[in-house]
Design an enzyme around this catalytic site. Structure first.
Site, PDB file in Angstrom:
ATOM      1  N   PRO A   5       0.647  -1.114   0.059  1.00 53.89           N
ATOM      2  CA  PRO A   5       0.006  -0.044  -0.066  1.00 53.89           C
ATOM      3  C   PRO A   5       0.813   1.351  -0.165  1.00 53.89           C
ATOM      4  O   PRO A   5       1.757   1.524   0.692  1.00 53.89           O
ATOM      5  CB  PRO A   5      -0.824  -0.195   1.569  1.00 53.89           C
ATOM      6  CG  PRO A   5      -1.053  -1.630   1.492  1.00 53.89           C
ATOM      7  CD  PRO A   5       0.305  -2.197   0.961  1.00 53.89           C
ATOM      8  N   CYS A   6       0.344   2.373  -0.701  1.00 55.95           N
ATOM      9  CA  CYS A   6       1.104   3.543  -0.945  1.00 55.95           C
ATOM     10  C   CYS A   6       0.667   4.641  -0.322  1.00 55.95           C
ATOM     11  O   CYS A   6       1.220   5.777  -0.174  1.00 55.95           O
ATOM     12  CB  CYS A   6       1.080   3.931  -2.447  1.00 55.95           C
ATOM     13  SG  CYS A   6      -0.615   4.258  -3.221  1.00 55.95           S
ATOM     14  N   GLN A   7      -0.619   4.748   0.269  1.00 58.34           N
ATOM     15  CA  GLN A   7      -1.032   5.718   0.959  1.00 58.34           C
ATOM     16  C   GLN A   7      -0.319   6.823   1.868  1.00 58.34           C
ATOM     17  O   GLN A   7      -0.411   7.899   1.483  1.00 58.34           O
ATOM     18  CB  GLN A   7      -2.437   5.206   1.630  1.00 58.34           C
ATOM     19  CG  GLN A   7      -3.519   5.058   0.743  1.00 58.34           C
ATOM     20  CD  GLN A   7      -3.441   3.341   0.537  1.00 58.34           C
ATOM     21  OE1 GLN A   7      -2.524   2.574   0.776  1.00 58.34           O
ATOM     22  NE2 GLN A   7      -4.608   2.769   0.375  1.00 58.34           N
TER      23      GLN A   7
END
Length: 381
Positions: A74-76
């Site tokens: 995940p990049c958030q």
């Protein structure tokens, strides 16, 4: 014999489409039921997919010893638009339980030959580069020779989508001559990445490699070629809705539309709505258009991000609508046969969260497959 891989944070299985038919997925994992349904719809039922929080996955659930582990974690929390939490964040922090599994595989004598991570460009600079150093230390700690590149999907597709890829090779494997360089290449190693290497420990720096990727051939598709005459899942805006978009533009952007009207034939552009401060410092929502035959980076329609809008100019006639889900899939390099979710937001989110398939193929051809072939030949010899 096909190469084997695990696909962590698999989403709709786009990495598998990029790797191609010479690869076989032994294990895939995701926590999102909707994405899992898409994975199964596009990967022969997806019996290898485990729908489970990665922090709850055990090493006993991982079969065999894969040639490659792919992880689009995940990049958030690493995104420039995120909250700055970095690898300490709840979502991007999922790297930690993932890497715990990698350590367990090594401890059991099943260490992956290659590990590849994919994330946003912000992974290089988040927390002043310390998160990047943490990723490097993780690879170094397992004895991998590793390096990173930034590849923009625009080399292969009409979408501006720069992404960070870190690739590590197990310490006992041979890297064929010519696959690394003595220093960075401007095409693949931007200044932020070069600067990030200054934060590495002496041991990690000794294991760093500058991957030598070939320059891809000139792209032969543009945005207009992907736009559907009869869009799937969306309708053209009313004249009032299109006027509303035009009224949201600054003079600079309106001039772009006026210039497009002077062109012969239809001109296709894309619009994102962004909040900008005006001359008085008051924040206003603006519609920003581009007519360079390249779409803006697909993003998920969550967390306040707008969905991308198509603007079609044909002489004095101006029309607009949302980008269709099939167009979004095409901008990720997926085939027309790829089965998309029925709901617009689910399909758009699937595409926006994915990895561009042609970029994965480029990495496979340039790094993964030559290294695996070289080391298999060595075993036969």
């Amino acid at each position: 014999m096909p190469h084997t891989f695990y696909d962590f944070f698999a989403g709709g299985g786009m990495a598998g489409f990029g790797l191609g038919s010479d690869w076989r997925c032994l294990f895939a994992n995701d926590i999102d039921p909707k994405k899992a349904a898409s994975y199964r719809a596009n990967h022969d039922g997806g019996k290898e997919l485990l729908l489970k929080d990665v922090s709850q996955v055990t090493v006993d659930e991982l079969p065999g010893s894969p040639d490659l582990v792919w992880a689009s974690f995940p990049c958030q929390d690493l995104s420039l638009a995120g909250n700055g939490a970095g690898l300490a964040g709840k979502r991007s922090g999922m790297f930690k339980p993932f890497w715990k599994l990698m350590r367990s595989l090594h401890a059991g004598g099943r260490g992956p030959r290659i590990i590849a991570l994919e994330n946003v460009y912000g992974a290089i600079t988040s927390n002043g580069g310390r998160d990047f150093a943490t990723l490097c230390a993780a690879f170094s700690g397992l004895g991998y020779r590793f390096g990173a590149v930034v590849v923009d999907a625009v080399h292969f597709l009409p979408q501006s989508r720069p992404r960070f890829f870190m690739v590590g090779i197990r310490g006992d494997l041979t890297i064929p001559e010519g696959h690394t360089a003595d220093g960075p290449c401007a095409l693949w190693h931007p200044p932020a990445l070069v600067e990030g290497c200054n934060l590495l420990s002496r041991t990690a720096a000794s294991r760093w490699r500058w991957w030598n990727l070939p320059t891809p051939p000139a792209r032969n598709t543009n945005l207009a070629s992907l736009i559907e005459d009869k869009p799937t899942g969306v309708k053209w805006h009313t004249k009032a809705e299109t006027k509303y978009l035009l009224d949201m533009m600054t003079d600079h952007n309106r001039k772009k539309v006026d210039a497009a009207k002077q062109c012969k034939g239809r001109v296709v552009g894309t619009i994102y709505r962004r909040t900008r401060a005006d001359a008085n410092g008051v924040k206003r929502q603006r519609a920003e258009v581009r007519f360079d035959q390249i779409a803006g980076c697909l993003r998920t329609p969550a967390g306040g991000s707008s969905r991308q809008t198509i603007m079609l100019v044909d002489g004095k006639k101006v029309r607009s609508r949302l980008l269709s889900t099939r167009e979004a899939a095409s901008l990720m390099g997926l085939p027309d046969t790829y089965v998309l979710p029925e709901r617009y937001n689910d399909a758009y989110k699937l595409a926006g969260d994915g990895v561009a398939a042609p970029v994965v193929r480029h990495l496979a051809e340039a790094i993964f497959e030559p290294i695996l072939k070289r080391n298999r030949l060595a075993l036969v010899a």
